[in-house]
Design a protein around this motif. Structure first.
Motif, PDB file in Angstrom:
ATOM      1  N   SER A   1       0.824  -1.203   0.000  1.00 36.02           N
ATOM      2  CA  SER A   1       0.000   0.000   0.000  1.00 36.02           C
ATOM      3  C   SER A   1       0.859   1.254   0.000  1.00 36.02           C
ATOM      4  O   SER A   1       0.610   2.203  -0.770  1.00 36.02           O
ATOM      5  N   ARG A   2       1.851   1.294   0.847  1.00 35.64           N
ATOM      6  CA  ARG A   2       2.711   2.475   0.923  1.00 35.64           C
ATOM      7  C   ARG A   2       3.495   2.670  -0.359  1.00 35.64           C
ATOM      8  O   ARG A   2       3.660   3.800  -0.830  1.00 35.64           O
ATOM      9  N   LEU A   3       3.987   1.580  -0.914  1.00 34.10           N
ATOM     10  CA  LEU A   3       4.707   1.689  -2.180  1.00 34.10           C
ATOM     11  C   LEU A   3       3.779   2.172  -3.290  1.00 34.10           C
ATOM     12  O   LEU A   3       4.167   3.003  -4.122  1.00 34.10           O
ATOM     13  N   ALA A   4       2.553   1.685  -3.307  1.00 41.84           N
ATOM     14  CA  ALA A   4       1.603   2.099  -4.335  1.00 41.84           C
ATOM     15  C   ALA A   4       1.226   3.567  -4.185  1.00 41.84           C
ATOM     16  O   ALA A   4       1.093   4.282  -5.190  1.00 41.84           O
ATOM     17  N   MET A   5       1.062   4.054  -2.955  1.00 42.46           N
ATOM     18  CA  MET A   5       0.728   5.472  -2.768  1.00 42.46           C
ATOM     19  C   MET A   5       1.858   6.364  -3.246  1.00 42.46           C
ATOM     20  O   MET A   5       1.622   7.407  -3.882  1.00 42.46           O
ATOM     21  N   LEU A   6       3.101   5.981  -2.964  1.00 42.29           N
ATOM     22  CA  LEU A   6       4.232   6.752  -3.477  1.00 42.29           C
ATOM     23  C   LEU A   6       4.291   6.687  -5.002  1.00 42.29           C
ATOM     24  O   LEU A   6       4.581   7.686  -5.675  1.00 42.29           O
TER      25      LEU A   6
ATOM     26  N   ALA B   1      -5.261   1.865  -8.455  1.00 42.37           N
ATOM     27  CA  ALA B   1      -4.946   2.945  -9.396  1.00 42.37           C
ATOM     28  C   ALA B   1      -3.653   2.672 -10.148  1.00 42.37           C
ATOM     29  O   ALA B   1      -3.585   2.839 -11.372  1.00 42.37           O
ATOM     30  N   ILE B   2      -2.624   2.250  -9.442  1.00 47.03           N
ATOM     31  CA  ILE B   2      -1.335   2.049 -10.104  1.00 47.03           C
ATOM     32  C   ILE B   2      -1.398   0.862 -11.069  1.00 47.03           C
ATOM     33  O   ILE B   2      -0.731   0.847 -12.114  1.00 47.03           O
ATOM     34  N   THR B   3      -2.225  -0.118 -10.743  1.00 49.84           N
ATOM     35  CA  THR B   3      -2.429  -1.227 -11.675  1.00 49.84           C
ATOM     36  C   THR B   3      -3.124  -0.736 -12.941  1.00 49.84           C
ATOM     37  O   THR B   3      -2.755  -1.124 -14.059  1.00 49.84           O
TER      38      THR B   3
ATOM     39  N   PHE C   1      -2.963   2.327 -14.143  1.00 53.54           N
ATOM     40  CA  PHE C   1      -1.982   3.116 -14.892  1.00 53.54           C
ATOM     41  C   PHE C   1      -1.124   2.208 -15.776  1.00 53.54           C
ATOM     42  O   PHE C   1      -0.924   2.476 -16.975  1.00 53.54           O
ATOM     43  N   ALA C   2      -0.591   1.145 -15.156  1.00 51.38           N
ATOM     44  CA  ALA C   2       0.326   0.263 -15.875  1.00 51.38           C
ATOM     45  C   ALA C   2      -0.366  -0.450 -17.031  1.00 51.38           C
ATOM     46  O   ALA C   2       0.178  -0.551 -18.139  1.00 51.38           O
ATOM     47  N   VAL C   3      -1.588  -0.939 -16.793  1.00 53.18           N
ATOM     48  CA  VAL C   3      -2.304  -1.653 -17.852  1.00 53.18           C
ATOM     49  C   VAL C   3      -2.648  -0.706 -18.995  1.00 53.18           C
ATOM     50  O   VAL C   3      -2.475  -1.043 -20.179  1.00 53.18           O
ATOM     51  N   GLN C   4      -3.111   0.492 -18.685  1.00 46.96           N
ATOM     52  CA  GLN C   4      -3.510   1.427 -19.727  1.00 46.96           C
ATOM     53  C   GLN C   4      -2.334   1.853 -20.591  1.00 46.96           C
ATOM     54  O   GLN C   4      -2.424   1.863 -21.823  1.00 46.96           O
ATOM     55  N   GLU C   5      -1.220   2.197 -19.960  1.00 48.23           N
ATOM     56  CA  GLU C   5      -0.065   2.623 -20.766  1.00 48.23           C
ATOM     57  C   GLU C   5       0.575   1.447 -21.484  1.00 48.23           C
ATOM     58  O   GLU C   5       1.109   1.602 -22.584  1.00 48.23           O
ATOM     59  N   GLY C   6       0.522   0.264 -20.880  1.00 49.86           N
ATOM     60  CA  GLY C   6       1.077  -0.903 -21.555  1.00 49.86           C
ATOM     61  C   GLY C   6       0.292  -1.295 -22.793  1.00 49.86           C
ATOM     62  O   GLY C   6       0.865  -1.758 -23.785  1.00 49.86           O
ATOM     63  N   LEU C   7      -1.032  -1.093 -22.778  1.00 50.29           N
ATOM     64  CA  LEU C   7      -1.863  -1.468 -23.916  1.00 50.29           C
ATOM     65  C   LEU C   7      -1.889  -0.402 -25.006  1.00 50.29           C
ATOM     66  O   LEU C   7      -1.825  -0.720 -26.195  1.00 50.29           O
TER      67      LEU C   7
END
Length: 255
Positions: A124-129, A236-238, A240-246
């Motif tokens: 959680s902390r890593l994802a918020m950062l 949210a970070i997941t 972000f990664a999926v959208q930019e990866g696709l």
């Protein structure tokens, strides 16, 4: 004869009577409704004592954790002995995982939940950062020095967008993360040289330089708020990664 019969009846109580007496004395487990979905019953080990406990573990993933002090129970379940038991190195069946959690003692259950909660807090902390860093990097890319995001066409430097150009920086991040992780090694793996002075609280690193905990109102549950925000950040970070990866386009400040 009557006295002897009475004595025998005192010593040889029927099994049914013993079962009834034991049942009457045994504490009944209180089941509660899960808050993440109406009509769903929370597992018995998620009793609401942990902060932000929504009773959500439909796949019984807690059974996959095997921290120090928890025995690897060999349990019976309907599909035991199947070919998947040979191939999989983890409990693949939901029935097996549920049986494992049922076999664990209260102390083992507490260690299991503490292990899983510590892992959740770290992610959680890593994802918020990461959410903050990802957003700022793309929104402020025009003002970043050395055209830092030119290597990834304005996208954040993550695994799906390419990291080779940022290898030296990522090495420094890895060293910093390893240092922080080492601070919790003793509490996680129970490798104390001497008994700890304070009770272990999952995720508590003793980091509060501004003493914010004392400044918040007493009724404000900051431990739960941290987890709620962390769960949202992981989603949210997941995304972000999926959208930019696709699509190959930056989420913020797209050309």
């Amino acid at each position: 004869f009557s006295v002897r019969t009475k004595m025998l009846s005192m010593h040889f109580t029927s099994p049914l009577a013993l079962h009834s007496a034991t049942t009457a004395r045994a504490p009944s487990a209180t089941m509660r409704e899960a808050t993440y979905r109406p009509g769903v019953t929370a597992p018995a080990y998620l009793d609401g004592s942990l902060p932000a406990d929504a009773g959500c573990d439909p796949l019984c993933l807690a059974a996959l954790a095997l921290p120090p002090g928890v025995e690897d129970h060999n349990v019976d379940y309907p599909c035991k002995g199947s070919i998947l038991d040979t191939w999989c190195f983890f409990p693949w069946s939901l029935a097996e995982r549920q049986a494992i959690m049922a076999a664990r003692s209260p102390q083992e259950t507490e260690l299991t939940l503490a292990w899983m909660r510590a892992a959740e807090l770290k992610h959680s902390r890593l994802a918020m950062l990461a959410v903050v860093g990802w957003s700022l990097a793309e929104m402020l890319q025009s003002s970043l020095p050395f055209h830092a995001l030119d290597f990834t066409d304005g996208r954040a430097p993550v695994l799906v967008n390419g990291l080779s150009a940022y290898a030296p920086f990522m090495l420094l991040v890895l060293v910093a993360a390893a240092y922080i992780e080492l601070q919790s090694t003793d509490t996680v793996f129970q490798t104390f040289l001497s008994p700890p002075a304070q009770k272990y609280v999952p995720g508590d690193l003793g980091f509060d330089p501004l003493d914010l905990e004392a400044k918040f109102p007493a009724g404000l549950d900051q431990r739960s708020n941290e987890i709620y925000n962390g769960r949202l950040a992981m989603l949210a970070i997941t995304g972000f990664a999926v959208q930019e990866g696709l699509w190959g386009q930056p989420i913020f400040g797209a050309h």
